[in-house]
Design an enzyme around this catalytic site. Structure first.
Site, PDB file in Angstrom:
ATOM      1  CG  HIS A 190     -24.923 -15.436 -36.102  1.00 34.15           C
ATOM      2  ND1 HIS A 190     -24.866 -15.227 -37.585  1.00 34.15           N
ATOM      3  CD2 HIS A 190     -26.165 -15.264 -35.903  1.00 34.15           C
ATOM      4  CE1 HIS A 190     -26.059 -15.026 -37.845  1.00 34.15           C
ATOM      5  NE2 HIS A 190     -26.864 -14.909 -36.991  1.00 34.15           N
TER       6      HIS A 190
ATOM      7  CE  LYS B  69     -35.235 -15.261 -42.715  1.00 33.26           C
ATOM      8  NZ  LYS B  69     -34.097 -15.225 -41.589  1.00 33.26           N
TER       9      LYS B  69
ATOM     10  NE  ARG C 222     -30.083  -9.220 -34.345  1.00 33.30           N
ATOM     11  CZ  ARG C 222     -30.188  -9.663 -35.609  1.00 33.30           C
ATOM     12  NH1 ARG C 222     -29.548  -9.433 -36.615  1.00 33.30           N
ATOM     13  NH2 ARG C 222     -31.413 -10.150 -35.993  1.00 33.30           N
TER      14      ARG C 222
END
Ligand code: ADP
Length: 164
Positions: A18, A42, A91
């Site tokens: 991050h 979550k 990613r």
């Protein structure tokens, strides 16, 4: 037109991946709002307050960064704050489908908002908050994966081998 960029996410907790993206965002956009989403499905390990504190400390050397949290739709927050660019990280290939879907939905909700993707440096390419939490819970080495403030918070949270 003024370009204002936001980097939204759960950041539960912030990792060096991050941070790498935050620095790239600042370099390209001149300034960046890092935004902790409050209504993530979550169950988080850290409260919103703790996540804000960790991001604030880790980015204290970057005056171009503002750290906030928001509730509700990201597009609504962007409209109210005059933000026109969403920064997201890509990613591995597995990120792509979900990111494409959310970029497309956000464009339908707010056509003037542009989503921009950036990739991290190679050493951060496989780093995620989930893997860091899993390793921390199993006493794995995480020093090189997270900023010092996050390392200490994780150590404290898992000091008895559990997050409870
Ligand atoms: P979310 O739950 O919204 O995906 P995350 O905190 O997991 O929130 O991630 C926020 C953003 O940061 C996402 O765009 C994610 O792809 C990106 N990101 C997470 N880890 C990395 C990393 N190691 N390198 C680059 N981008 C990353």
């Amino acid at each position: 037109m003024i370009k204002k960029a936001i980097y939204p996410g759960s950041f539960d907790p912030l990792t060096n991946g991050h941070l790498d993206l935050i620095k790239r965002g600042v370099a390209v956009f001149g300034g960046l709002t890092v935004a902790v989403a409050e209504n993530v499905k979550k169950t988080p390990l850290f409260s919103v307050g703790e996540r804000l504190e960790m991001i604030g400390t880790a980015t204290s050397g970057l005056p171009e960064v503002t750290v906030i949290s928001f509730e509700g739709l990201l597009t609504d927050y962007c409209r109210s704050a005059g933000i026109n660019i969403i920064l997201r990280g890509l990613r591995v290939v597995s990120d792509f489908e979900a990111e494409l879907q959310s970029a497309s939905i956000n464009r339908q909700l707010c056509p003037e908002l542009e989503t921009v993707f950036m990739t991290p440096s190679d050493d951060c390419a496989y780093l995620s908050s989930s893997i860091v939490k899993e390793l921390a819970g199993l006493s794995g080495k995480i020093e090189k994966m997270v900023p010092p403030i996050v390392y200490h918070k994780l150590k404290e949270r898992f000091k008895n081998g559990s997050s409870l």
